[in-house]
Write a protein that holds these residues in place. Sequence first.
Motif, PDB file in Angstrom:
ATOM      1  N   SER A 170       0.834  -1.212   0.000  1.00  0.00           N
ATOM      2  CA  SER A 170       0.000   0.000   0.000  1.00  0.00           C
ATOM      3  C   SER A 170       0.867   1.259   0.000  1.00  0.00           C
ATOM      4  O   SER A 170       0.413   2.322  -0.433  1.00  0.00           O
ATOM      5  CB  SER A 170      -0.927   0.005   1.218  1.00  0.00           C
ATOM      6  OG  SER A 170      -0.241   0.368   2.398  1.00  0.00           O
ATOM      7  N   ILE A 171       2.106   1.142   0.483  1.00  0.00           N
ATOM      8  CA  ILE A 171       3.027   2.280   0.455  1.00  0.00           C
ATOM      9  C   ILE A 171       3.569   2.491  -0.949  1.00  0.00           C
ATOM     10  O   ILE A 171       3.672   3.624  -1.440  1.00  0.00           O
ATOM     11  CB  ILE A 171       4.186   2.067   1.450  1.00  0.00           C
ATOM     12  CG1 ILE A 171       3.655   1.989   2.880  1.00  0.00           C
ATOM     13  CG2 ILE A 171       5.221   3.177   1.332  1.00  0.00           C
ATOM     14  CD1 ILE A 171       4.715   1.648   3.911  1.00  0.00           C
ATOM     15  N   ASP A 172       3.886   1.399  -1.624  1.00  0.00           N
ATOM     16  CA  ASP A 172       4.522   1.474  -2.941  1.00  0.00           C
ATOM     17  C   ASP A 172       3.529   1.676  -4.083  1.00  0.00           C
ATOM     18  O   ASP A 172       3.816   2.363  -5.056  1.00  0.00           O
ATOM     19  CB  ASP A 172       5.325   0.195  -3.205  1.00  0.00           C
ATOM     20  CG  ASP A 172       6.513   0.071  -2.272  1.00  0.00           C
ATOM     21  OD1 ASP A 172       6.938   1.099  -1.736  1.00  0.00           O
ATOM     22  OD2 ASP A 172       6.991  -1.052  -2.072  1.00  0.00           O
ATOM     23  N   ASN A 173       2.363   1.043  -3.986  1.00  0.00           N
ATOM     24  CA  ASN A 173       1.413   1.032  -5.102  1.00  0.00           C
ATOM     25  C   ASN A 173       0.446   2.209  -4.975  1.00  0.00           C
ATOM     26  O   ASN A 173      -0.461   2.200  -4.135  1.00  0.00           O
ATOM     27  CB  ASN A 173       0.650  -0.297  -5.112  1.00  0.00           C
ATOM     28  CG  ASN A 173      -0.089  -0.510  -6.420  1.00  0.00           C
ATOM     29  OD1 ASN A 173      -0.909   0.311  -6.803  1.00  0.00           O
ATOM     30  ND2 ASN A 173       0.221  -1.611  -7.094  1.00  0.00           N
ATOM     31  N   ILE A 174       0.646   3.212  -5.799  1.00  0.00           N
ATOM     32  CA  ILE A 174      -0.181   4.423  -5.719  1.00  0.00           C
ATOM     33  C   ILE A 174      -1.601   4.147  -6.206  1.00  0.00           C
ATOM     34  O   ILE A 174      -2.577   4.632  -5.633  1.00  0.00           O
ATOM     35  CB  ILE A 174       0.452   5.558  -6.559  1.00  0.00           C
ATOM     36  CG1 ILE A 174       1.841   5.890  -5.991  1.00  0.00           C
ATOM     37  CG2 ILE A 174      -0.450   6.784  -6.586  1.00  0.00           C
ATOM     38  CD1 ILE A 174       2.605   6.899  -6.818  1.00  0.00           C
ATOM     39  N   ARG A 175      -1.738   3.333  -7.226  1.00  0.00           N
ATOM     40  CA  ARG A 175      -3.047   3.113  -7.837  1.00  0.00           C
ATOM     41  C   ARG A 175      -3.982   2.330  -6.922  1.00  0.00           C
ATOM     42  O   ARG A 175      -5.165   2.633  -6.802  1.00  0.00           O
ATOM     43  CB  ARG A 175      -2.866   2.386  -9.165  1.00  0.00           C
ATOM     44  CG  ARG A 175      -4.161   2.219  -9.942  1.00  0.00           C
ATOM     45  CD  ARG A 175      -3.884   1.613 -11.296  1.00  0.00           C
ATOM     46  NE  ARG A 175      -5.117   1.464 -12.065  1.00  0.00           N
ATOM     47  CZ  ARG A 175      -5.172   0.937 -13.289  1.00  0.00           C
ATOM     48  NH1 ARG A 175      -4.044   0.513 -13.872  1.00  0.00           N
ATOM     49  NH2 ARG A 175      -6.327   0.830 -13.922  1.00  0.00           N
ATOM     50  N   PHE A 180      -4.865  -2.329  -0.975  1.00  0.00           N
ATOM     51  CA  PHE A 180      -3.867  -3.081  -0.199  1.00  0.00           C
ATOM     52  C   PHE A 180      -3.986  -2.766   1.290  1.00  0.00           C
ATOM     53  O   PHE A 180      -3.797  -3.637   2.140  1.00  0.00           O
ATOM     54  CB  PHE A 180      -2.455  -2.761  -0.698  1.00  0.00           C
ATOM     55  CG  PHE A 180      -2.089  -3.457  -1.983  1.00  0.00           C
ATOM     56  CD1 PHE A 180      -2.040  -4.840  -2.039  1.00  0.00           C
ATOM     57  CD2 PHE A 180      -1.807  -2.736  -3.132  1.00  0.00           C
ATOM     58  CE1 PHE A 180      -1.699  -5.500  -3.217  1.00  0.00           C
ATOM     59  CE2 PHE A 180      -1.470  -3.384  -4.314  1.00  0.00           C
ATOM     60  CZ  PHE A 180      -1.422  -4.763  -4.359  1.00  0.00           C
ATOM     61  N   LEU A 181      -4.298  -1.503   1.609  1.00  0.00           N
ATOM     62  CA  LEU A 181      -4.462  -1.117   3.009  1.00  0.00           C
ATOM     63  C   LEU A 181      -5.640  -1.859   3.633  1.00  0.00           C
ATOM     64  O   LEU A 181      -5.535  -2.379   4.754  1.00  0.00           O
ATOM     65  CB  LEU A 181      -4.677   0.390   3.113  1.00  0.00           C
ATOM     66  CG  LEU A 181      -4.893   0.943   4.529  1.00  0.00           C
ATOM     67  CD1 LEU A 181      -3.672   0.681   5.397  1.00  0.00           C
ATOM     68  CD2 LEU A 181      -5.219   2.433   4.480  1.00  0.00           C
ATOM     69  N   LEU A 182      -6.752  -1.925   2.909  1.00  0.00           N
ATOM     70  CA  LEU A 182      -7.929  -2.641   3.407  1.00  0.00           C
ATOM     71  C   LEU A 182      -7.613  -4.123   3.588  1.00  0.00           C
ATOM     72  O   LEU A 182      -8.002  -4.736   4.594  1.00  0.00           O
ATOM     73  CB  LEU A 182      -9.102  -2.460   2.439  1.00  0.00           C
ATOM     74  CG  LEU A 182     -10.395  -3.206   2.794  1.00  0.00           C
ATOM     75  CD1 LEU A 182     -10.940  -2.721   4.134  1.00  0.00           C
ATOM     76  CD2 LEU A 182     -11.437  -3.047   1.689  1.00  0.00           C
ATOM     77  N   PHE A 233       4.879  14.268   5.359  1.00  0.00           N
ATOM     78  CA  PHE A 233       3.728  13.452   5.731  1.00  0.00           C
ATOM     79  C   PHE A 233       2.506  14.003   5.005  1.00  0.00           C
ATOM     80  O   PHE A 233       1.808  14.876   5.495  1.00  0.00           O
ATOM     81  CB  PHE A 233       3.527  13.454   7.252  1.00  0.00           C
ATOM     82  CG  PHE A 233       4.453  12.516   7.949  1.00  0.00           C
ATOM     83  CD1 PHE A 233       5.730  12.924   8.302  1.00  0.00           C
ATOM     84  CD2 PHE A 233       4.073  11.209   8.204  1.00  0.00           C
ATOM     85  CE1 PHE A 233       6.597  12.058   8.935  1.00  0.00           C
ATOM     86  CE2 PHE A 233       4.938  10.339   8.835  1.00  0.00           C
ATOM     87  CZ  PHE A 233       6.207  10.766   9.196  1.00  0.00           C
ATOM     88  N   SER A 234       2.304  13.493   3.823  1.00  0.00           N
ATOM     89  CA  SER A 234       1.242  13.981   2.947  1.00  0.00           C
ATOM     90  C   SER A 234      -0.123  13.647   3.509  1.00  0.00           C
ATOM     91  O   SER A 234      -0.266  12.918   4.489  1.00  0.00           O
ATOM     92  CB  SER A 234       1.389  13.352   1.561  1.00  0.00           C
ATOM     93  OG  SER A 234       1.246  11.942   1.675  1.00  0.00           O
ATOM     94  N   ILE A 235      -1.135  14.154   2.839  1.00  0.00           N
ATOM     95  CA  ILE A 235      -2.519  13.873   3.220  1.00  0.00           C
ATOM     96  C   ILE A 235      -2.780  12.373   3.155  1.00  0.00           C
ATOM     97  O   ILE A 235      -3.440  11.792   4.025  1.00  0.00           O
ATOM     98  CB  ILE A 235      -3.495  14.631   2.308  1.00  0.00           C
ATOM     99  CG1 ILE A 235      -3.295  16.141   2.436  1.00  0.00           C
ATOM    100  CG2 ILE A 235      -4.941  14.246   2.628  1.00  0.00           C
ATOM    101  CD1 ILE A 235      -3.589  16.680   3.816  1.00  0.00           C
ATOM    102  N   LYS A 236      -2.210  11.730   2.147  1.00  0.00           N
ATOM    103  CA  LYS A 236      -2.424  10.291   1.981  1.00  0.00           C
ATOM    104  C   LYS A 236      -1.795   9.512   3.135  1.00  0.00           C
ATOM    105  O   LYS A 236      -2.398   8.563   3.661  1.00  0.00           O
ATOM    106  CB  LYS A 236      -1.828   9.822   0.654  1.00  0.00           C
ATOM    107  CG  LYS A 236      -2.115   8.358   0.345  1.00  0.00           C
ATOM    108  CD  LYS A 236      -1.607   7.970  -1.032  1.00  0.00           C
ATOM    109  CE  LYS A 236      -2.468   8.582  -2.119  1.00  0.00           C
ATOM    110  NZ  LYS A 236      -2.102   8.047  -3.458  1.00  0.00           N
TER     111      LYS A 236
END
Length: 704
Positions: A170-175, A180-182, A233-236
């Motif tokens: 989830s850190i690497d895959n922007i799309r 991945f986080l879920l 530390f972006s919004i994402k």
Amino acid sequence: MLYKYLVIVCLSTFPFISSLSGDFVFDDTEAIVNNKDVVSEAWTNAFYNDFWGNNIQSNLSHKSYRPLTILSYRINYILSGRNLIPLHFKITNLLCHMVCCILLFVVYQVILKKAGLHMNNSNTIDVGFLATTLFSVHPIHIEAVCGVVGRADILSAISFILSFIHYDKSIDNIRYTYLFLLTSIILAGIAMLFKENGITVLGYCVVYHIVVKYGYLKEKNIVLKKTHLMKSFSIKTLAKMIIISLASVFLLYSRWLIMGEMKPEFKPMENPAAFATNLFTKVVTLNYIYFLNFLLLVWPQWLCYDWSMGCVPLIKSVFDYRILFIFLIYLFAILHVKALVNPRNKAASKRLTILAVSLLVIPFLPAANILFPVGFVIAERILYLPSAGYCLLVAIGFSKLFCNPKTKLYKVGIAAYVLLIIIYSLRSWQRAFDWKTEYNLFISGLAVCPLNAKVHYNVAKVADARRNTTWALSEYKEAIRLYPEYYQALNNLGNLLKSQRQFNEAEFLLKKAIGIKEDFPAAWMNLGIVLAKMKRYNESQHAYKTALRYRRNYPNCLYNLGNLYLEMNKTTDAMESWLATVDLNPKHPFAWTNLIAMLDNTGQTENALQIIPRALAELPNTPSLMFVIANIYGKINEFSIAETYFKKAIDLFQNKVQPIHYANLGVLYHRWKKYDLAERMYKRALDINPKFKSAKKNLALLKK
């Protein structure tokens, strides 16, 4: 790379093989053999009960909610033809450990890469491989791999690793970052359903994300001023942290609701330090226990299946020499912190050390007695996942000491590391042998924890099972000496003395057990048996009924109450008690035998004949039942049927056959006018006991 996977597979299986031919041992009995959820037809029962098969919302439950682990046992049970075969369960554990080691190797590579130490050069030490080989053979894993109950820790660790891998994606895959986080959160929930400490993966993921983010900044040579740090530390990233925090709260609150909003209630004997009233004693002893956990990781020589009671005496004085070891472990921690803040050390090395220490500490936190007390002092299987962080630390240290493959020192280092792997493998092989049988396991505990009353109690039980009464009596007495309020030991010792016909001593011990724990149905039942033997029938009846008040569905107590009614000539009450017994436990052989014999003796032969098919359906190979049935058919002149049951009973009794068995078959042949066979049976009865009167009398009548 393939050879590394083959090495990991071999190392993760070979040291543990010696236990595969063993039995279910220790906690396996309660969690698997006696757990109705493992053999239940309803798959959903495991979600309503705790790990031991008790209602999770009951105040008597230990609140260990691991339904997915129970379902894995159920799958083993079904694949084994609906049989509880230890070999199949143990092989599954071993395969799970192997899978965990392979996945951990992958995770180590991910961590090393993100920390900035991942090297593709073939001449560079593969830190991840070294750490995995150490993890594969570590003796601290014996309890988790060889004890079937330890599967909860292994499956939770596998889910922990998978959750972490998806979080890294989830850190690497922007799309697909949120997908991945879920998935990572769902896997964390699954890990928690295997074992409670699985939830700690979310905490580790947060630490990992922060360390990795910091690492990227350093690699890009960005000055870490406050403004730059806030921008980084972006919004994402912030959204991920919030989602992880909310998910953790949701999972923990759901767990709290499932527990019935009640904390587990443990006894001081299970974890004395957590219940210490003196703050100094409590804090210092718990810190010493942390040292012991770390010591077991460093040098796993002193391994024991149970560390409760007096195994680790409380530290009550500042002059206790064990306080020095506490200072030692904190000195070790301070040196690590000093190395982390030292500007001369590489940033990549610092990041990797933080991640390794976090992997050691965070999964251990639920067992640290910080937020709530736990039901154990030390549990070796709890260290299964934290040992992954320890093994990574060892491999990091090795790579720093022996980093140059071109030097002789490097070869010495490799030889030392191989020697360490061999030593750990041999120790694991030796310890796995201890976990084959309860006898081996319990005896091994005496050398490590001689002050643990539970160890002596368990040794007494296996000694009693081996009919070594003298040894059993000695060990029960030692358990009671070490812990005078050990009511289970008092009950068992009283029960053992009852079998030795020392009724007065047995009565004293059983009443003492009841005085400590009034709602102890087993002690009340045993007291009832003792009082009945002493012809104190009214007191015996009171004891049985008290036991039934505390445990309504208690078939053994109902059976003994039926025996008491028989002694009191209350035949109707006796039959009602035995009927209630077989309703609760259809496979109670003595209740069926007594019930059918009573019906026959009171002239209710037709009722007995009606019950016989039901009894045989439940117990088709019980010799005492066959013998009673044979006598009934003999009385109604069904000679052929009676002969069949007599022969089957004698075959089943084997070396326990008694003179009466042959004598009654002789009577059948006598009445059937098969005089040669009758004579032969009478003589066999007399061969066993030359003074057996009925056989001598009938043989004399036969010769007239």
